[in-house]
Write an enzyme that holds these catalytic residues in place. Structure first.
Site, PDB file in Angstrom:
ATOM      1  NE  ARG A 141      -3.107   0.179   3.347  1.00 45.25           N
ATOM      2  CZ  ARG A 141      -2.671   0.703   4.553  1.00 45.25           C
ATOM      3  NH1 ARG A 141      -1.987   1.978   4.669  1.00 45.25           N
ATOM      4  NH2 ARG A 141      -2.511  -0.089   5.555  1.00 45.25           N
ATOM      5  CE1 TYR A 165     -16.168  11.336 -16.679  1.00 44.38           C
ATOM      6  CE2 TYR A 165     -15.393  11.158 -14.182  1.00 44.38           C
ATOM      7  CZ  TYR A 165     -15.917  10.756 -15.461  1.00 44.38           C
ATOM      8  OH  TYR A 165     -15.966   9.119 -15.426  1.00 44.38           O
ATOM      9  CG  ASP A 178      -9.392  15.195 -15.749  1.00 43.37           C
ATOM     10  OD1 ASP A 178      -8.511  14.957 -16.509  1.00 43.37           O
ATOM     11  OD2 ASP A 178     -10.402  14.689 -15.138  1.00 43.37           O
ATOM     12  CE  LYS A 185     -12.032   7.129 -18.759  1.00 46.64           C
ATOM     13  NZ  LYS A 185     -12.347   8.358 -18.091  1.00 46.64           N
TER      14      LYS A 185
HETATM   15  C1  PLP Z   1     -12.692   8.991 -17.011  1.00 45.18           C
HETATM   16  C2  PLP Z   1     -12.415  10.367 -16.724  1.00 45.18           C
HETATM   17  C3  PLP Z   1     -12.257  10.581 -15.106  1.00 45.18           C
HETATM   18  C4  PLP Z   1     -12.492   9.395 -14.303  1.00 45.18           C
HETATM   19  O1  PLP Z   1     -11.570   8.532 -14.234  1.00 45.18           O
HETATM   20  P1  PLP Z   1     -12.012   6.969 -13.717  1.00 45.18           P
HETATM   21  O2  PLP Z   1     -10.348   6.091 -13.973  1.00 45.18           O
HETATM   22  O3  PLP Z   1     -13.065   6.482 -14.524  1.00 45.18           O
HETATM   23  O4  PLP Z   1     -12.209   6.881 -12.409  1.00 45.18           O
HETATM   24  C5  PLP Z   1     -12.023  11.728 -14.834  1.00 45.18           C
HETATM   25  N1  PLP Z   1     -11.651  12.824 -15.808  1.00 45.18           N
HETATM   26  C6  PLP Z   1     -11.868  12.469 -16.962  1.00 45.18           C
HETATM   27  C7  PLP Z   1     -11.853  13.926 -17.927  1.00 45.18           C
HETATM   28  C8  PLP Z   1     -12.359  11.313 -17.479  1.00 45.18           C
HETATM   29  O5  PLP Z   1     -12.393  11.146 -18.894  1.00 45.18           O
END
Ligand code: PLP
Length: 370
Positions: A43, A95, A167, A192
């Site tokens: 962890r 988001y 982000d 992603k």
């Molecule tokens: C998918 C996404 C998230 C969240 O990420 P997870 O891996 O699904 O928890 C946050 N910000 C953006 C822009 C995203 O596309």
């Protein structure tokens, strides 16, 4: 060094006992005392996770990266490092998951927030409060592909003594150097494009400087414990090795698909920052090296038509998420809450790495159904 080289070389582990060129996966939860790497318990740190964090730090040109088991865990860690009564300024099209996190959990813990259109700099300036500690932008935004001016918002934010978080999930470190543009932290859902194969969930926060925020986020990682496993860290690092080349393909394909859709009579609006008539095209051109693999469209005939198109594509599978090698399409508004600002005739498209002619043919046949 160039990003293609960093993506492949950073975070390599040489296993002296075997000479293995690719790293072993460390599944051990615990480590004997006084080992050379100072490992204690998974962890708090794991060899695969540490290698991954080294690579992500180098990719963003930051000082340190802190990884999590999902993008939301990464966002939550930044917000949890704030205190009761602190204020966060969020984009009005932030988001959906971040809005849920703030409204459903953090408000109860005393975090204040308000929403603003981040493409309107005067409005951003006016929305900063004396207790604003963090300005949070997402660019390109989801699913409206709005582009916020990172450098300009960084100036406004820093003037007030607050920090700027970006982000950058949709742009990746390949297309948008968020820290160099002025952000204090950049977050990615590594689920992603960084992972790139839709086979893991993960998140990361990368820091421009050492300091209080980094210490707090590292504390949340170790003590709230939303950490990625050794296996997920290994998979993610494997995905990152090809990120620059995958992004080239995503951008090239999305550009072709966007132009095809922009000329299509059944499509009334295309949101793609690479199109010259996109309202933030100039900002996108300035801060991004290319325009990414995501786009949204609005079709004629309302929600029913959007549903029909999403149900009729054969190469594009109807699923949420983005950034994998495979193309996906999603009728977005129904999966968000009832207050969503997402138009009901909007489809969000993640353009994958299949041949663009096949993708265009698939969209053409699906659009012919409405
Ligand atoms: C998918 C996404 C998230 C969240 O990420 P997870 O891996 O699904 O928890 C946050 N910000 C953006 C822009 C995203 O596309």
């Amino acid at each position: 060094m160039n990003i293609e080289t960093i993506a492949i070389q950073a975070g390599r582990i040489l296993d002296d006992t075997t000479g293995a060129v690719m790293p072993p996966i460390h599944l051990s939860s615990t480590f004997v005392r006084d080992n050379q790497q100072g490992l204690v318990y998974s962890r708090m740190g794991n060899p695969n996770r540490n290698a991954l964090e080294d690579c992500l730090t180098a990719l963003e040109g930051g000082v340190e990266a802190v990884t999590f088991a999902s993008g939301m865990a990464a966002v939550a860690a930044v917000f949890q490092s704030l205190g009761q009564g602190d204020h966060v300024l969020l984009a009005d099209d932030t988001y959906f998951g971040v809005r849920e996190l703030v409204n459903g959990i953090l408000t109860r813990w005393g975090l204040e927030h308000s929403l603003v259109d981040m493409t309107d700099l005067a409005a951003v300036k006016a929305a900063i409060q004396p207790n604003t500690r963090l300005v949070w932008i997402e660019t390109p935004s989801n699913p409206m592909l709005k582009i916020s001016d990172i450098a300009a918002i960084a100036d406004i934010t820093h003037e007030s003594g607050a920090l700027l978080g970006v982000d950058g999930t949709w742009a990746t470190p390949m297309l948008q150097p968020a820290l160099a543009l002025g952000a204090d932290v950049v977050v990615h859902s590594t689920t992603k494009y960084l992972g790139g194969h839709s086979d893991l969930t993960g998140g990361v926060v990368v820091f421009k400087e050492q300091g209080d925020l980094l210490e707090k986020v590292r504390f949340v990682q170790g003590n709230a414990g939303g950490v990625p496993s050794g296996f997920d860290s290994w998979l993610l690092l494997r995905g990152i090795r090809t990120l620059p080349y995958r992004m080239r393909g995503h951008c090239a394909n999305a550009k072709q698909v966007a132009h095809f859709l922009a000329d299509h009579p059944k499509v009334h609006t295309v949101y793609y920052p690479g199109l010259e008539d996109h309202p933030n095209h100039d900002v996108a051109k300035r801060q991004m090296s290319d325009f990414g693999g995501m786009l949204s469209i609005q079709v004629i005939g309302g929600a029913e038509s959007a549903e029909k198109v999403a149900a009729s594509t054969k190469i594009f599978w109807r699923a949420t998420s983005l950034g994998g090698v495979e193309s996906l399409i999603e009728h977005r508004a129904p999966v968000e809450d009832e207050n969503t600002k997402t138009p009901w005739d909007l489809l969000r498209i993640s353009v994958g790495l299949e041949h663009p002619d096949d993708l265009i043919a698939d969209l053409a046949q699906a659009l012919s159904k409405i």
